[in-house]
Write an enzyme that holds these catalytic residues in place. Structure first.
Site, mmCIF file in Angstrom:
data_model
loop_
_atom_site.group_PDB
_atom_site.id
_atom_site.type_symbol
_atom_site.label_atom_id
_atom_site.label_comp_id
_atom_site.label_asym_id
_atom_site.label_seq_id
_atom_site.Cartn_x
_atom_site.Cartn_y
_atom_site.Cartn_z
ATOM 1 C CB THR A 186 19.352 -10.198 16.440
ATOM 2 O OG1 THR A 186 18.119 -9.926 15.776
ATOM 3 C CG2 THR A 186 19.060 -10.661 17.862
ATOM 4 C CB SER A 226 25.826 -7.317 22.515
ATOM 5 O OG SER A 226 26.857 -8.063 21.903
ATOM 6 C CB THR A 227 27.627 -5.921 17.551
ATOM 7 O OG1 THR A 227 28.430 -6.866 18.269
ATOM 8 C CG2 THR A 227 28.546 -4.917 16.876
ATOM 9 N N GLY A 236 25.691 -8.078 13.353
ATOM 10 C CA GLY A 236 26.938 -8.637 13.864
ATOM 11 C C GLY A 236 27.140 -10.054 13.354
ATOM 12 C CG ASP A 269 27.735 -15.810 16.681
ATOM 13 O OD1 ASP A 269 27.710 -15.138 17.732
ATOM 14 O OD2 ASP A 269 26.704 -16.170 16.088
ATOM 15 C CE LYS A 323 23.878 -12.763 11.184
ATOM 16 N NZ LYS A 323 24.027 -12.195 12.543
ATOM 17 N N GLY A 324 23.910 -16.664 14.597
ATOM 18 C CA GLY A 324 22.874 -17.414 15.299
ATOM 19 C C GLY A 324 23.154 -17.646 16.761
ATOM 20 C CD GLU A 368 20.683 -12.788 13.173
ATOM 21 O OE1 GLU A 368 20.878 -12.134 14.211
ATOM 22 O OE2 GLU A 368 21.354 -13.797 12.878
ATOM 23 C CE LYS A 416 31.749 -11.669 18.352
ATOM 24 N NZ LYS A 416 30.524 -10.991 18.012
HETATM 25 O O1 LIG Z 1 23.773 -13.905 14.882
HETATM 26 C C1 LIG Z 1 23.511 -13.232 15.843
HETATM 27 C C2 LIG Z 1 22.253 -13.400 16.619
HETATM 28 O O2 LIG Z 1 21.504 -14.495 16.171
HETATM 29 C C3 LIG Z 1 24.471 -12.177 16.292
HETATM 30 O O3 LIG Z 1 24.748 -11.350 15.217
HETATM 31 C C4 LIG Z 1 25.726 -12.825 16.771
HETATM 32 O O4 LIG Z 1 25.397 -13.777 17.757
HETATM 33 C C5 LIG Z 1 26.703 -11.792 17.316
HETATM 34 O O5 LIG Z 1 26.198 -11.299 18.533
HETATM 35 P P1 LIG Z 1 26.969 -10.186 19.365
HETATM 36 O O6 LIG Z 1 26.929 -8.931 18.560
HETATM 37 O O7 LIG Z 1 26.162 -10.091 20.633
HETATM 38 O O8 LIG Z 1 28.374 -10.666 19.621
#
Ligand SMILES: O=C(CO)[C@H](O)[C@H](O)COP(=O)(O)O
Length: 220
Positions: free
Chosen positions: A28, A30-31, A82, A84, A94-95, A103, A121
């Site tokens: 989940t 944007s990546t 992806g 954080d 993550k989260g 996830e 990251k």
């Molecule tokens: O853990 C997540 C969602 O719960 C995402 O993998 C994390 O927040 C990275 O998000 P993005 O790819 O938008 O930077």
């Protein structure tokens, strides 16, 4: 290159890990969204996907990719998502998108966790990004007190309800010297569903996108 272009480059590189005729675990954010779009181009070469959130399920369905219930799946060779933050041992926070519990469940079933990230990251030590904790609503205050006792500063992500109907506390100022131990310790707090440390089961492969290209790093 912009951060979005880097995210897309990491996501495109992950398509090479998709196993022909398999069901793919999908994260989940944007990546992960770029990965879903890429998966859409090769949808005739996979059986379908298991999604880690309602949002990803919707995007997968939009590409005409068949969705599977995890309970009906016995083999999930690859999970792509992806993060954080990710450290040198490929432990993650993550989260940020509040999808951490699903996830973690989907990742636990997968043979290989492929993490896709832009270079921002990558960190030496986890914890600058506030640690998301999914909490049963009636336990919010007591879990917050327990997290404060652990040295953190929990902040309720007001207005956010997870796909499971729960709340998120973002824990600031934690000193994460032992990610595996802290992951277990926080999960022992009554009322916690799970926390965003993915250390006991970190990534197996990191695809890290920087302006010079996408670097592959495998867990030791
Ligand atoms: O853990 C997540 C969602 O719960 C995402 O993998 C994390 O927040 C990275 O998000 P993005 O790819 O938008 O930077």
């Amino acid at each position: 290159m912009t951060q979005d272009e880097l995210k897309q480059a990491a996501a495109e590189a992950a398509l090479a890990f998709v196993v022909e005729d398999s069901i793919v675990g999908v994260g989940t954010g944007s990546t992960a969204n770029y990965f879903i779009d890429g998966l859409g181009r090769m949808k005739d070469r996979i059986r379908g996907a298991v999604a880690s959130s309602d949002a990803s399920a919707q995007r997968l369905a939009g590409h005409g990719i068949a969705l599977f219930d995890l309970n009906d799946v016995t083999e999930l060779p690859v999970y792509v998502d992806g993060a954080d933050e990710i450290d040198g041992s490929l432990a993650m926070i993550k989260g940020g998108g509040a999808a951490l519990t699903r996830e973690k469940i989907v990742a636990a079933v997968a043979g290989r966790f492929v993490c896709i990230c832009d270079a921002s990251k990558r960190v030496a030590t986890l914890g600058r990004f506030p640690l998301p904790v999914e909490v049963i609503p009636m336990a919010r205050a007591q879990v917050a007190r327990a997290l404060t006792a652990l040295g953190g500063r929990p902040v309720w992500r007001e207005g956010v309800v997870t796909d499971n109907g729960n709340l998120i506390l973002d824990v600031h100022d934690l000193s994460i010297t032992d990610p595996v131990g802290l992951e277990s310790e926080i999960n022992q707090i009554v009322g916690v569903v799970t926390n965003g440390l993915f250390a006991r089961r970190g990534a197996d492969t990191l695809l890290l996108a920087a302006p010079g290209g996408v670097q592959r790093i495998d867990a030791a």
